[in-house]
Motif scaffolding. Structure first.
Motif, PDB file in Angstrom:
ATOM      1  N   LYS A 104      51.227  47.614  36.823  1.00 14.35           N
ATOM      2  CA  LYS A 104      50.348  46.878  37.353  1.00 14.35           C
ATOM      3  C   LYS A 104      50.645  46.635  38.990  1.00 14.35           C
ATOM      4  O   LYS A 104      49.286  46.304  39.438  1.00 14.35           O
ATOM      5  CB  LYS A 104      50.660  45.232  36.731  1.00 14.35           C
ATOM      6  CG  LYS A 104      50.005  45.032  35.527  1.00 14.35           C
ATOM      7  CD  LYS A 104      50.684  43.779  34.728  1.00 14.35           C
ATOM      8  CE  LYS A 104      49.947  42.588  35.304  1.00 14.35           C
ATOM      9  NZ  LYS A 104      50.336  41.554  34.745  1.00 14.35           N
ATOM     10  N   LYS A 105      51.729  46.889  39.543  1.00 17.74           N
ATOM     11  CA  LYS A 105      51.745  46.712  40.562  1.00 17.74           C
ATOM     12  C   LYS A 105      50.847  47.911  41.462  1.00 17.74           C
ATOM     13  O   LYS A 105      50.376  47.895  42.446  1.00 17.74           O
ATOM     14  CB  LYS A 105      53.210  46.718  41.233  1.00 17.74           C
ATOM     15  CG  LYS A 105      53.534  45.212  41.291  1.00 17.74           C
ATOM     16  CD  LYS A 105      55.062  45.097  41.992  1.00 17.74           C
ATOM     17  CE  LYS A 105      55.518  43.745  41.823  1.00 17.74           C
ATOM     18  NZ  LYS A 105      57.252  43.696  41.835  1.00 17.74           N
ATOM     19  N   ARG A 119      42.815  42.013  28.914  1.00 20.93           N
ATOM     20  CA  ARG A 119      42.413  40.753  29.727  1.00 20.93           C
ATOM     21  C   ARG A 119      42.092  39.441  29.065  1.00 20.93           C
ATOM     22  O   ARG A 119      40.964  39.043  28.992  1.00 20.93           O
ATOM     23  CB  ARG A 119      41.300  41.308  30.775  1.00 20.93           C
ATOM     24  CG  ARG A 119      41.647  42.482  31.585  1.00 20.93           C
ATOM     25  CD  ARG A 119      42.802  41.902  32.574  1.00 20.93           C
ATOM     26  NE  ARG A 119      42.494  40.687  33.220  1.00 20.93           N
ATOM     27  CZ  ARG A 119      41.755  40.693  34.437  1.00 20.93           C
ATOM     28  NH1 ARG A 119      41.332  41.541  35.185  1.00 20.93           N
ATOM     29  NH2 ARG A 119      41.680  39.629  35.023  1.00 20.93           N
ATOM     30  N   GLN A 171      47.340  47.356  41.284  1.00 21.08           N
ATOM     31  CA  GLN A 171      47.155  46.151  41.787  1.00 21.08           C
ATOM     32  C   GLN A 171      46.160  45.397  40.920  1.00 21.08           C
ATOM     33  O   GLN A 171      44.921  44.811  41.238  1.00 21.08           O
ATOM     34  CB  GLN A 171      46.163  46.303  43.379  1.00 21.08           C
ATOM     35  CG  GLN A 171      47.054  46.944  44.291  1.00 21.08           C
ATOM     36  CD  GLN A 171      46.434  47.212  45.622  1.00 21.08           C
ATOM     37  OE1 GLN A 171      45.061  47.232  45.725  1.00 21.08           O
ATOM     38  NE2 GLN A 171      47.248  47.856  46.556  1.00 21.08           N
ATOM     39  N   ILE A 172      46.741  45.200  39.716  1.00 19.03           N
ATOM     40  CA  ILE A 172      46.058  44.446  38.689  1.00 19.03           C
ATOM     41  C   ILE A 172      46.433  43.069  38.629  1.00 19.03           C
ATOM     42  O   ILE A 172      47.651  43.040  38.695  1.00 19.03           O
ATOM     43  CB  ILE A 172      46.150  45.068  37.345  1.00 19.03           C
ATOM     44  CG1 ILE A 172      45.791  46.572  37.181  1.00 19.03           C
ATOM     45  CG2 ILE A 172      45.646  44.218  36.073  1.00 19.03           C
ATOM     46  CD1 ILE A 172      46.049  47.418  35.897  1.00 19.03           C
ATOM     47  N   SER A 173      45.398  42.154  38.313  1.00 23.50           N
ATOM     48  CA  SER A 173      46.055  40.613  38.496  1.00 23.50           C
ATOM     49  C   SER A 173      46.800  40.363  37.413  1.00 23.50           C
ATOM     50  O   SER A 173      46.926  41.017  36.315  1.00 23.50           O
ATOM     51  CB  SER A 173      44.495  40.042  38.489  1.00 23.50           C
ATOM     52  OG  SER A 173      44.214  39.649  36.906  1.00 23.50           O
ATOM     53  N   GLY A 174      47.402  39.138  37.829  1.00 28.00           N
ATOM     54  CA  GLY A 174      48.553  38.534  36.857  1.00 28.00           C
ATOM     55  C   GLY A 174      48.221  38.461  35.302  1.00 28.00           C
ATOM     56  O   GLY A 174      49.142  38.564  34.696  1.00 28.00           O
ATOM     57  N   ASP A 203      42.776  36.855  29.690  1.00 31.09           N
ATOM     58  CA  ASP A 203      42.463  35.654  30.733  1.00 31.09           C
ATOM     59  C   ASP A 203      40.964  35.701  31.010  1.00 31.09           C
ATOM     60  O   ASP A 203      40.516  34.736  31.703  1.00 31.09           O
ATOM     61  CB  ASP A 203      43.257  35.783  32.021  1.00 31.09           C
ATOM     62  CG  ASP A 203      42.963  37.256  32.563  1.00 31.09           C
ATOM     63  OD1 ASP A 203      42.972  38.366  31.737  1.00 31.09           O
ATOM     64  OD2 ASP A 203      43.009  37.231  33.805  1.00 31.09           O
TER      65      ASP A 203
END
Ligand SMILES: Cc1cc2nc3c(=O)[nH]c(=O)nc-3n(C[C@H](O)[C@H](O)[C@H](O)COP(=O)(O)O)c2cc1C
Length: 242
Positions: free
Chosen positions: A201-202, A83, A205-208, A85
């Motif tokens: 990721k989908k 992460r 449901q992990i963020s962009g 981000d």
């Protein structure tokens, strides 16, 4: 009883087939707590751990892992996520922690100096290194540092690709802590980068901004689950004493 470090490291193999006996989620979670104790660049802890125990999600993940045997037979799975981000949030948490640790009225001159240095690290240097705009700023910093580097040692890893590597490096260390901890209690794992990371990721449901470092299949080894003796190139080939 837990194995010693060397025994756990020797026991750990990439296991591609697990027996159909459930493993204890609490124990796996404890191994993930060990993962979070791994060393991490600037102590920014730019990682997340997704511990998957639901059968339906495990089935979806197995498909996203190209139906590999390890994924299809896994009792649980762990997804290690980088992460990058989150750097701003985690830098702020480091600042809050430092303010708390050094919140003493009678702080010696030495400690006051240390506090100032640490705060400046998280409030100035980290934002300078991590701030980027579509990779352009990082590349400009990189060029400037290459020039300065002609005259003195400098930190050169400033491009977006470098910063991604920095996050994945620490996340991989956490993954290894996890796998060794699992081995120590007789549980098995298989790290997998053979996966469709977008689908993973989908499903989770992990963020962009997150990036999948690796998916780790977990369970107890079937006797056919280790595909042959361990192979390593001769140690002398990779060991250099200087
Ligand atoms: C980053 C990484 C990705 C890997 N991806 C896969 C994979 O997708 N599928 C698989 O079966 N093994 C995968 N492996 C396991 C390696 O093949 C294995 O570690 C190597 O063959 C050495 O065997 P050992 O782990 O039993 O010592 C991966 C290992 C690492 C470190």
């Amino acid at each position: 009883m837990e194995k010693t470090v060397t025994k756990a490291i020797t026991y750990r193999r990439s296991v591609r087939k697990y027996i159909e006996i459930p493993i204890d989620s609490d124990k796996v979670k404890q191994c993930l707590e060990n993962a979070a104790l791994a060393p991490t660049s600037s102590n920014l802890q730019l990682w997340e751990f997704y511990h998957v125990t639901e059968k339906e999600t495990l089935n979806k993940l197995a498909v996203a892992c190209m139906n590999q045997n390890a994924a299809k037979t896994a009792q649980q799975m762990v997804v290690i996520v980088a992460r990058r981000d989150l750097w701003r949030k985690h830098a702020r948490e480091n600042v809050n922690y430092l303010n708390k640790v050094y919140d003493k009225p009678d702080l010696s001159e030495k400690l006051a100096k240390r506090k100032k240095l640490f705060l400046s690290y998280y409030q100035k240097l980290i934002p300078f290194l991590y701030t980027d705009v579509l990779g352009v700023l990082g590349y400009l910093k990189y060029l400037v540092f290459q020039l300065i580097g002609l005259f003195r040692p400098v930190y050169r890893q400033t491009r977006l690709s470098d910063m991604r590597i920095v996050a994945h490096k620490s996340a991989a260390l956490a993954a290894q802590n996890f796998m060794i901890s699992m081995a120590a209690i007789g549980y098995d794992t298989c790290p997998m980068e053979g996966s469709d990371t977008l689908r993973v990721k989908k499903i989770l449901q992990i963020s962009g901004g997150a990036e999948i470092t690796m998916v780790i299949a977990c369970g107890i080894r079937d006797e056919t689950g280790v595909y042959g003796p361990r192979f390593r190139v001769p140690f002398e080939q990779v060991y250099h004493i200087i």
